[in-house]
Design a protein around this motif. Structure first.
Motif, PDB file in Angstrom:
ATOM      1  N   ALA A   1      10.976  56.016 -14.802  1.00 37.05           N
ATOM      2  CA  ALA A   1      11.874  56.043 -13.704  1.00 37.05           C
ATOM      3  C   ALA A   1      13.312  56.500 -13.810  1.00 37.05           C
TER       4      ALA A   1
ATOM      5  N   ASN B   1      14.676  59.264 -11.444  1.00 41.19           N
ATOM      6  CA  ASN B   1      16.097  59.254 -10.157  1.00 41.19           C
ATOM      7  C   ASN B   1      16.164  61.001  -9.904  1.00 41.19           C
TER       8      ASN B   1
ATOM      9  N   THR C   1      14.138  61.412  -7.525  1.00 39.54           N
ATOM     10  CA  THR C   1      14.308  61.104  -6.036  1.00 39.54           C
ATOM     11  C   THR C   1      15.026  61.399  -5.130  1.00 39.54           C
TER      12      THR C   1
ATOM     13  N   ALA D   1      10.468  57.711  -5.327  1.00 38.03           N
ATOM     14  CA  ALA D   1      11.082  56.361  -5.711  1.00 38.03           C
ATOM     15  C   ALA D   1       9.792  55.172  -5.583  1.00 38.03           C
TER      16      ALA D   1
ATOM     17  N   SER E   1       7.403  56.760  -8.397  1.00 36.43           N
ATOM     18  CA  SER E   1       7.229  55.962  -9.980  1.00 36.43           C
ATOM     19  C   SER E   1       7.392  54.573 -10.113  1.00 36.43           C
TER      20      SER E   1
ATOM     21  N   TYR F   1      10.505  50.526  -7.637  1.00 32.42           N
ATOM     22  CA  TYR F   1      11.643  51.371  -7.125  1.00 32.42           C
ATOM     23  C   TYR F   1      12.798  50.661  -6.731  1.00 32.42           C
TER      24      TYR F   1
ATOM     25  N   VAL G   1      14.997  53.245  -9.770  1.00 34.22           N
ATOM     26  CA  VAL G   1      15.312  54.206  -8.742  1.00 34.22           C
ATOM     27  C   VAL G   1      15.509  54.494  -8.257  1.00 34.22           C
ATOM     28  N   ALA G   2      15.762  53.831  -7.300  1.00 36.24           N
ATOM     29  CA  ALA G   2      16.490  54.429  -6.075  1.00 36.24           C
ATOM     30  C   ALA G   2      18.818  54.099  -6.345  1.00 36.24           C
TER      31      ALA G   2
ATOM     32  N   ALA H   1      18.917  57.041  -8.421  1.00 34.37           N
ATOM     33  CA  ALA H   1      19.503  57.927  -7.485  1.00 34.37           C
ATOM     34  C   ALA H   1      20.654  58.200  -6.431  1.00 34.37           C
TER      35      ALA H   1
ATOM     36  N   THR I   1      20.350  57.441   0.623  1.00 34.95           N
ATOM     37  CA  THR I   1      19.965  57.175  -0.409  1.00 34.95           C
ATOM     38  C   THR I   1      20.333  55.471  -1.127  1.00 34.95           C
TER      39      THR I   1
ATOM     40  N   ASP J   1      18.957  52.362  -1.912  1.00 31.68           N
ATOM     41  CA  ASP J   1      19.136  51.345  -2.431  1.00 31.68           C
ATOM     42  C   ASP J   1      19.330  49.712  -2.086  1.00 31.68           C
TER      43      ASP J   1
END
Lengths: 693, 693
Positions: free
Chosen positions: B103, B107, B110, B125, B128, B432, B435-436, B439, B456, B460
């Motif tokens: 992760a 980031n 992504t 993402a 990951s 995921y 990670v978003a 990002a 993003t 998210d």
């Protein structure tokens, strides 16, 4: 039977004493013309609300009466049951009504007495509380003991006691239904008014609490009476009646017969005498909150001690040798109640650490205040649960549960009676609070000198603590009573069921477990419903107050009097509408569970709802109490004082706490007992028609 | 045994697939130098945290190892038990470590991919997340099936299976201990950083989220990784292992022998294949959240369908005729998981009514937002409880519980395995999210164009919903697994107890009831502890950020870089300190209850904590999710949008929700399972030394 006559005699003494205390209140003057006028407006609002509530409730009771009548004609229940249901509800409503009448007559008089001294103010407010306390125990014990006396002469034959106890439990179901309406309806009213008034007044506009420019201010004061007086009175009436009838009904299953069934009545009677004596020791000592609290506590502790002595001799006289276990159970109840009361005070009073730390956190902002208030409430559940767990185990085994299961349950029932026996005085210290709160409001609105307002503030703050303690008592007794009721349900089913019926109550038995699951979630759903109801109603108040401020700028300037009646009316209508669904949930849930999943699942349901209900109720009451007092602690000048950012954060905490502690929390107790009694009354019906069990 | 070999083979396939996905992620560039720099800072913070956490945990595991070793030398447990405990903990930690490594490498990649298109961002993402998902199921199943294979060859004799299952359950206890540390520690870290950063940044100073001027911004991004990735990975690793070992161990008591014990492994293996195939169907379709959600759901639903088909043939092949009931149980688990996921989404996603209404209420201020968010959470518990109740009853009876109690429990265990079988892909959609989130933070801090940040943000927001759904899965599986574990405990005690021992598990039996009472209150106390820990740690962050702003005005002007490392360090130390006590509570409580009140009370304790833990966890997760998304809904322009009063109220709601949904709520699941496993492992000891039972 002489025990029952004793109960009749003592309950009449309680009513006489209440009448005497009411006279003391009414001797005081209502003060200035302005004060009397405000008091009149509050009185009118409260009367208007109660009238509407009782009308709505009458419909519900009529419907239930018809259902019960049909069931009794079909032979599932005794013909007296529908009447007992109505009568129980009536007396519960009546005691709430008298208490509220007294409180609405005492508020201006308390403010007026506070003009002379703090002690005079305390005396009037406490007398008003004592009227409430004595009326609740007096009417509660009187109607039960008269009914018991009558039914005992009426019935004969082998199943006589069985018949009598079912009917007695129906009185409980009537008082529970009434209490649920009063608590939920009153709770919605009072908190919608309070939250609504605070949101626009304190938070948005920045005018102080109880400012006469706030159009919701009268509704707020009315709310103290319909929620905290009438609602709480009905609540504790129900607790009192529930504890007596549940333990009484267990006497039969325990093999103690008539004698054992009459003992809870006699214990309650002793408690009345102890409470009356205790009230004479409540005399204002010093001038600050701590010493006032000590004065109130002195009355309660003396009553508890007297009660213990009387219980000793009473139980010895009735049971002779071997009375020790049952006496221990009563004592355990008394001690458990006071201990739970103490821990409630510890977590919610600003003289201890937890609430003070909560005020300190207000410096960090609103989010932390909410998070910490919630975790304070959660943490505060530990001791009451441990206390109740010890009380259950010890009263069960000491009264002989190891050999005779029902004997142990009877012991748990007596612990509940012991806990509530001194209700006359504990309720007096509790019901005094809203009177002091109202007196403060009147002092503010009538522009009395600052020193008077300061005195009423001291009285009010003390009232918050006693209210929290009172809730602790109510919640503790509810846990014990619910267990006794589960026992009573089991005994009832065993008496009614066809030969060969056997319970399969293992906690890992899936129907039981499913019942426990459903029961556990009910208090959460119930709390969500009532909190949402407060939110919706408060929303209407906010809009109404904003509308008045906008359409009539003169209101905020102080040149025009706002329209107080409209807010009262909005609260009344909301409370009426929103109190139906939660009450219906309490009646439908056990019936549906019984019909679909069987008798075992019903026991699971009752146990599950008792558990989470107990914990959730404590959490909500204590979080709410702590937020309220943390706010007050900031207001007296800590962490920035009134108007600071800390204060704003603390006020929001209090806003969240309001529906917690005065609507959802205390109603849960009643819900769990109502479900038990509904299960008992409909047991024969469920046994016949259940699909699964 | 061929079923076990199948499991070994499939778990290695999962690990290979994870390696392949990780390659995909690493092929992408980290973008600009600035982006790579920020990513490096986050990576360093996360590594520093994990290193310290694992050091602390190592001490704890060593202590437990010694205790278990002593017990095994004394003959209470098998000599393999202490090693199984360590190994379980090790693999749990390892999968969290790998997930977090991936992760923190994904980031910036992504964010960089999102510069090209939304679809590219989603792909990185999601890959990951898939690494995490596949590593968890791969390592989880691999170490269990290797151990099973080894133990099966090692032991012989009549109590062979008994020996094996106890050891297998100890793997579970190891993973649970590790998971509790990771969830609680990570949860405290992430939320202290998040709340602290928001309180000073967004609320006090008015700078946006993820603003590089905020000294806590790196800690906040580190938190997403150590809490939401490593913590959640360990959590679901534990759920997965717990479901497999509990159902496997019930096979013996159910009389299915080796074949039955191996089936959960084979089901999990099928689930891996189904999950791998499902991931290929996750391809970005449209440009908006709803269609992205549909894409993720498609992958999950296809996997579930494939899993059902494979389970059908697998169970038919193993059990021949009469496999239908067990297949139904697996199917019920799959359906129940997806249904709970759906209702979680319904209550927490802003595309449905409840969360939208919550945003609308933000107009009335903070108090109403809090009250309504809490009642939303409470109300949202109803459906999951009903779903689980139906799942329990139906999987119990369909798999033959009516005739053979343990067979029914085995069915419940298989339902839990069914629910979690597709964890490979559900966890991918879940992991995921952070990670978003990271990002987005990197995009903001590196001043990428607004359109990238918008992309993003969409990713998210979708991540919030999948995170909530993932929690729903974890909570649902925890309820079923806990029941299976209670069954396993009962079976274990029956196998160990001296002849003539009999359970007395009636729910009205006072020791059981007392156990249930204590068990019911534990999740509340646990939640209070963890929430307080977040509050305390956030407080330190607030002070640190304020100090930096004050001492160095250049920070807010953007001319000086703040000291990011100090906030990371504060969070790390707080999380370390505060995670000990809650974990110890989970180990001590069942031991103490067993020693003082006996075996029956332990069953009560486990049932009670499962009940309230389940309900409280759902309530906290859903309230928190709804507040978060209600805030986001306001932020995209409703009810005044960013910066309005509504927004401020919604932000405070989110602040309260943070410790709810990411610290206390998800940890409760682990607590209840840890207590079950501790009870099982120490059963022989308790049986010997209990005072009461």
């Amino acid at each position: 039977m002489s025990l029952i006559l004793l109960a009749i005699f003592c309950s009449m003494a309680a009513l006489l004493f209440a009448w005497y205390q009411a006279r003391l209140v009414l001797k005081e003057s209502e003060g200035t013309k302005e004060m009397a006028g405000i008091a009149r407006a509050i009185r009118q609002g409260a009367n208007a609300y109660l009238k509407r509530q009782y009308t709505g409730v009458a419909f519900f009771f009529t419907a239930m009466f018809i259902i019960l009548l049909i069931l009794s004609v079909m032979g599932y229940i005794n013909i007296f049951v529908p009447f007992a249901y109505i009568i129980g509800g009536f007396f519960s409503g009546l005691s709430g009504f008298i208490g509220m009448k007294t409180a609405t007559n005492a508020n201006a008089r308390t403010a007026n007495a506070a003009r002379r001294s703090l002690g005079s103010g305390l005396r009037i407010a406490f007398s008003s509380g004592a009227v409430m306390g004595m009326v609740v125990v007096g009417l509660g014990l009187l109607h039960l003991s008269l009914a018991f006396y009558f039914l005992n002469n009426y019935f004969s034959g082998p199943d006589k006691m069985q018949q009598i106890t079912t009917i007695m439990l129906t009185f409980g179901m009537g008082t529970s239904s009434m209490a649920l309406f009063a608590r939920v309806g009153g709770g919605i009213f009072t908190k919608a008014a309070d939250v609504g008034a605070d949101l626009v007044g304190k938070v948005e506009t920045g005018i102080p609490e109880d400012d006469p420019r706030n159009p919701a201010v009268i509704a707020d004061n009315v709310g103290d009476n319909v929620g905290d007086v009438a609602g709480m009175g009905a609540d504790l009436f129900e607790s009192y009646v529930g504890a007596i009838v549940s333990s009484s009904s267990l006497a039969v299953a325990a093999g103690l017969g008539m004698k054992g069934a009459a003992v809870p009545f006699a214990l309650a009677a002793s408690g009345i005498i102890a409470s009356i004596i205790g009230t004479f020791f409540v005399k204002a000592g010093g001038q600050e909150e701590k010493s006032l609290l000590r004065v109130l506590r002195r009355g309660v502790y003396i009553s508890s001690f007297l009660m213990a002595v009387m219980a000793f001799f009473l139980l010895k006289a009735v049971f002779g040798t071997g009375f020790g276990g049952l006496f221990s159970a009563v004592l355990i109840g008394l001690v458990a109640g006071n201990l739970i009361g103490y821990f409630t005070e510890y977590y919610t009073s600003d003289i201890y650490g937890p609430t003070r730390r909560l005020s300190a956190i207000a410096k960090s902002g609103t989010g932390p205040v909410i998070i910490n208030g919630l975790s304070l409430g959660m943490a505060s559940t530990a001791f009451p649960v441990i206390i109740i767990a010890i009380a259950i185990l010890s009263s069960y085994y000491l009264s002989g549960g190891g050999d005779n299961f029902n004997m142990g349950l009877y012991g748990i029932g007596l612990a509940a009676v012991g806990l509530l026996s001194t209700l006359g005085i504990t309720l007096a210290t509790d019901a005094y609070g809203p009177v002091a709160d109202n007196a403060g409001g009147i002092a503010e609105m009538a522009n009395l000198p600052a020193e008077v307002r300061e005195r009423t503030d001291v009285l009010d703050s003390l009232g918050n603590t006693t209210a929290a303690t009172g809730k602790g008592f109510a919640i503790g007794s509810a846990a014990l009573t619910s267990l006794a009721l589960i026992g009573a349900y089991k005994a009832q089913v065993e008496a009614l069921a066809p030969a060969g019926f056997e319970f399969s109550l293992s906690i890992v038995n899936p129907p039981v477990l499913t019942g426990v699951f459903i029961g556990s979630v009910l208090p959460f759903i119930f709390a969500a419903m009532t909190m949402n109801a407060v939110g919706t109603a408060a929303q209407h108040i906010v809009e109404e107050v904003r509308r008045q401020f906008k359409e009539n700028p003169g209101i905020l300037e102080g040149t025009v009097e706002p329209d107080y009646a409209s807010s009262v009316d909005i609260c009344t209508r909301s409370a009426q509408r929103e109190m139906i669904l939660p009450t219906v949930l309490g009646i439908i849930a056990p019936l549906l569970t019984g019909l679909l999943l069987g008798i075992d699942a019903v026991v699971g349901l009752l146990a599950g709802s008792t558990l989470t209900g107990f914990i959730l109720a404590i959490m909500m009451a204590n979080s709410g109490g702590a937020w309220d007092n943390a706010k007050k602690y900031v207001e007296v000048g800590h962490y920035g004082g009134k108007g600071s950012e800390s204060h704003k954060a603390a006020v929001i905490g209090d806003t969240v706490g309001d529906p917690f502690k005065d609507t959802a929390g205390p109603s849960i107790n009643i819900l769990i007992k109502l479900m038990s009694m509904v299960s008992i009354v409909f047991a024969a019906f469920i046994l016949q028609y259940s699909i699964f069990g």
